[in-house]
Design an enzyme around this catalytic site. Structure first.
Site, PDB file in Angstrom:
ATOM      1  N   GLY A  18       0.723  -1.373   0.109  1.00  0.00           N
ATOM      2  CA  GLY A  18       0.127  -0.013  -0.001  1.00  0.00           C
ATOM      3  C   GLY A  18       0.569   1.403  -0.086  1.00  0.00           C
ATOM      4  N   SER A  67      -4.096   5.202   0.183  1.00  0.00           N
ATOM      5  CA  SER A  67      -5.197   5.103   1.152  1.00  0.00           C
ATOM      6  C   SER A  67      -4.933   3.616   1.785  1.00  0.00           C
ATOM      7  CB  SER A  67      -6.475   5.246   0.587  1.00  0.00           C
ATOM      8  OG  SER A  67      -6.878   4.294  -0.409  1.00  0.00           O
ATOM      9  N   GLU A  97      -9.674  -1.506  -5.870  1.00  0.00           N
ATOM     10  CA  GLU A  97      -8.811  -0.950  -6.631  1.00  0.00           C
ATOM     11  C   GLU A  97      -8.955  -1.163  -8.327  1.00  0.00           C
ATOM     12  OE1 GLU A  97      -6.356   0.731  -5.374  1.00  0.00           O
ATOM     13  OE2 GLU A  97      -6.954   0.376  -3.376  1.00  0.00           O
TER      14      GLU A  97
END
Length: 184
Positions: free
Chosen positions: A15, A18, A91
């Site tokens: 990540g 966010s 995503e």
């Protein structure tokens, strides 16, 4: 007689935006990590989570070149199917991200390198926001709101997480500062 098949391995997810402050899935381990070959960039028009087609926001993507520090999450094999379904829905809502596996370096002092699922920007996609200067980025971020909330919250939360990790992204920091000042 063949030995029984090895159990599926745990998976890592990298990540850089966010997912650092709002992963939304169960994980067994959370470690700072570095990805080589891509960098964090505010380069994706958001039509769903942080904007609309009429008033797009801007979100981060992993664009080619450089490196990126972020957070790696180890997801157990048992949790992986549910986690992957969640990440796919989150995503890959419009296809602007390409799911890939890349090697990352875990920054926990272990020196471990491991494959991780990453979401790279698709530069050929219509939502790829190439070459916007900071003023144009600020304008879009300030005006946009999507299903996941105001675009400004996305940027300021990301900058706060980066700061907590000791990372300063000059462009994102400039935008966050302007948003907090309330200036255009």
């Amino acid at each position: 007689m063949k030995p029984p098949p090895a159990p599926d391995p745990d998976r890592w997810v990298f990540g850089y935006g966010s997912l650092m402050w709002n992963p939304g899935f169960a994980f067994a381990e959370r470690v700072e990590a570095r990805l080589i070959g891509a960098h964090r960039a505010l380069c994706i028009y958001s039509f769903h989570h942080r904007g609309t087609p009429e008033r797009p926001g801007l979100v981060l993507g992993l664009d080619i070149g450089g490196s990126c520090r972020g957070i790696a999450y180890r997801v157990t094999a048992a949790d992986w199917p549910q986690t992957h379904d969640y990440l796919t829905a989150r995503e890959q809502i419009s296809g602007v991200y390409r799911e890939a596996t890349r090697r990352i370096r875990l920054l926990d002092g272990s020196g471990r390198d491991t494959p991780a699922v990453v979401y790279l920007v698709n530069r050929a996609h219509a939502q790829y926001a190439k070459g916007l200067d900071h003023e144009a980025q600020l304008h879009l971020v300030r005006a946009a709101h999507g299903q996941s909330g105001p675009n400004r919250d996305y940027v300021t939360s990301t900058v706060s997480e980066l700061k907590a990790m000791g990372i300063r992204d000059p462009g994102l920091s400039w935008i966050a500062h302007r948003l907090q000042e309330g200036r255009d």
